[in-house]
Write a protein that holds these residues in place. Structure first.
Motif, PDB file in Angstrom:
ATOM      1  N   UNK A  55      62.871  10.763  59.386  1.00 24.81           N
ATOM      2  CA  UNK A  55      62.427  11.734  60.384  1.00 24.81           C
ATOM      3  C   UNK A  55      63.615  12.193  61.216  1.00 24.81           C
ATOM      4  N   UNK A  56      63.576  13.462  61.656  1.00 23.77           N
ATOM      5  CA  UNK A  56      64.647  14.000  62.495  1.00 23.77           C
ATOM      6  C   UNK A  56      64.078  14.713  63.717  1.00 23.77           C
ATOM      7  N   UNK A  57      64.885  14.658  64.803  1.00 22.03           N
ATOM      8  CA  UNK A  57      64.585  15.405  66.021  1.00 22.03           C
ATOM      9  C   UNK A  57      65.911  15.710  66.710  1.00 22.03           C
ATOM     10  N   UNK A  58      65.882  16.702  67.594  1.00 21.01           N
ATOM     11  CA  UNK A  58      67.037  17.028  68.431  1.00 21.01           C
ATOM     12  C   UNK A  58      66.597  16.872  69.877  1.00 21.01           C
ATOM     13  N   UNK A  59      67.432  16.183  70.661  1.00 19.18           N
ATOM     14  CA  UNK A  59      67.134  15.956  72.074  1.00 19.18           C
ATOM     15  C   UNK A  59      68.437  15.969  72.849  1.00 19.18           C
ATOM     16  N   UNK A  60      68.498  16.790  73.877  1.00 21.60           N
ATOM     17  CA  UNK A  60      69.698  16.918  74.725  1.00 21.60           C
ATOM     18  C   UNK A  60      70.967  17.137  73.895  1.00 21.60           C
ATOM     19  N   UNK A  61      70.871  17.974  72.876  1.00 25.13           N
ATOM     20  CA  UNK A  61      72.032  18.299  72.059  1.00 25.13           C
ATOM     21  C   UNK A  61      72.411  17.241  71.034  1.00 25.13           C
ATOM     22  N   UNK A 151      53.424  14.909  58.595  1.00 25.15           N
ATOM     23  CA  UNK A 151      54.867  15.188  58.652  1.00 25.15           C
ATOM     24  C   UNK A 151      55.475  15.028  60.038  1.00 25.15           C
ATOM     25  N   UNK A 152      54.662  14.695  61.051  1.00 27.75           N
ATOM     26  CA  UNK A 152      55.203  14.591  62.402  1.00 27.75           C
ATOM     27  C   UNK A 152      54.731  13.335  63.116  1.00 27.75           C
ATOM     28  N   UNK A 153      55.669  12.775  63.902  1.00 28.00           N
ATOM     29  CA  UNK A 153      55.350  11.654  64.780  1.00 28.00           C
ATOM     30  C   UNK A 153      55.878  11.982  66.174  1.00 28.00           C
ATOM     31  N   UNK A 154      55.184  11.460  67.156  1.00 32.72           N
ATOM     32  CA  UNK A 154      55.591  11.625  68.545  1.00 32.72           C
ATOM     33  C   UNK A 154      56.283  10.340  68.989  1.00 32.72           C
ATOM     34  N   UNK A 155      57.365  10.471  69.756  1.00 34.53           N
ATOM     35  CA  UNK A 155      58.228   9.364  70.186  1.00 34.53           C
ATOM     36  C   UNK A 155      58.105   9.151  71.688  1.00 34.53           C
ATOM     37  N   UNK A 156      57.989   7.882  72.094  1.00 34.26           N
ATOM     38  CA  UNK A 156      58.089   7.514  73.506  1.00 34.26           C
ATOM     39  C   UNK A 156      58.921   6.243  73.602  1.00 34.26           C
ATOM     40  N   UNK A 184      56.904  12.042  74.243  1.00 35.59           N
ATOM     41  CA  UNK A 184      56.384  13.209  73.519  1.00 35.59           C
ATOM     42  C   UNK A 184      57.450  14.009  72.765  1.00 35.59           C
ATOM     43  N   UNK A 185      58.527  13.358  72.344  1.00 35.72           N
ATOM     44  CA  UNK A 185      59.517  14.009  71.494  1.00 35.72           C
ATOM     45  C   UNK A 185      58.977  14.003  70.070  1.00 35.72           C
ATOM     46  N   UNK A 186      58.972  15.157  69.413  1.00 36.61           N
ATOM     47  CA  UNK A 186      58.409  15.276  68.073  1.00 36.61           C
ATOM     48  C   UNK A 186      59.521  15.101  67.027  1.00 36.61           C
ATOM     49  N   UNK A 187      59.297  14.160  66.121  1.00 35.40           N
ATOM     50  CA  UNK A 187      60.167  13.952  64.959  1.00 35.40           C
ATOM     51  C   UNK A 187      59.442  14.513  63.743  1.00 35.40           C
ATOM     52  N   UNK A 188      60.197  15.190  62.887  1.00 36.61           N
ATOM     53  CA  UNK A 188      59.630  15.796  61.681  1.00 36.61           C
ATOM     54  C   UNK A 188      60.144  15.078  60.440  1.00 36.61           C
ATOM     55  N   UNK A 189      59.229  14.792  59.531  1.00 40.23           N
ATOM     56  CA  UNK A 189      59.582  14.103  58.282  1.00 40.23           C
ATOM     57  C   UNK A 189      60.425  15.014  57.404  1.00 40.23           C
ATOM     58  N   UNK A 190      61.444  14.434  56.820  1.00 39.13           N
ATOM     59  CA  UNK A 190      62.376  15.209  55.977  1.00 39.13           C
ATOM     60  C   UNK A 190      61.987  15.118  54.508  1.00 39.13           C
TER      61      UNK A 190
END
Length: 190
Positions: A55-61, A151-156, A184-190
């Motif tokens: 899974x990937x996400x972008x947060x604060x660059x 395809x998506x998970x929420x992160x805390x 509530x950061x969303x990670x998407x499955x690759x």
């Protein structure tokens, strides 16, 4: 002759009883107080596999890549007792906006940084993880992943401690927390 036969029978009986003893298998979410020492908490309902993947996400660059795998029969040590459990294990790579790796627990097989599941909450589609923190345990706490869809998970991430005891950490050690401290950061499955 009778002595040898009696000893053989006793040894054979002990041998058979030793190998026929099997640890008790329990459902994954059995409470610790209800888990006998050396029991096996098994994922009987297949709650863990839907979370496995990359899974990937972008947060604060920063780009965060999670590598989530299932592991069976993993030794869990607590102050009260030891037992075995099926778990999800997370390794990760965090890169800055220019692609430079800031932290990599996937390629670094000697990393002391651990992130693994400790409880599932199927009623709210979530799994709770223990995070050992970065170097010198800075930022240890829990991470909660919630399955949104296939395809998506929420992160805390909930850090319990971000204070550093300088006496326990060698000078010059990287004590930055690279995982996103957010909800509530969303990670998407690759």
């Amino acid at each position: 002759m009778k002595t040898i036969n009696i000893k053989t029978v006793i040894l054979f009986s002990l041998f058979i009883s030793f190998f026929s003893c099997k640890a008790q298998t329990l459902p994954l979410n059995t409470a610790l107080k209800d888990t006998p020492a050396n029991a096996y908490k098994k994922d009987l309902s297949n709650e863990l596999p839907p979370y496995a993947g990359v899974y990937k996400a972008v947060f604060d660059g920063k780009e965060i890549t999670l590598y989530i795998t299932t592991a069976e029969n993993v030794l869990q040590k607590s102050s009260q007792k030891n037992y075995y459990s099926d778990v999800l294990d997370i390794k990760y790579i965090v890169k800055n906006s220019s692609g430079t790796t800031l932290q990599d627990t996937k390629s670094n097989t000697n990393s002391q940084i651990k992130l693994y599941s400790i409880k599932t909450r199927p009623d709210i589609n979530s799994i709770i993880f223990f995070y050992s923190g970065t170097n010198c345990r800075v930022g240890w706490g829990e991470v909660i992943l919630k399955k949104i869809n296939s395809t998506q998970i929420s992160w805390e991430y909930r850090p319990n401690d971000i204070i550093l005891d300088n006496s326990k950490c060698p000078q010059g050690t990287d004590i930055n927390i690279y995982l996103p401290e957010t909800k509530d950061l969303i990670f998407t499955k690759q």
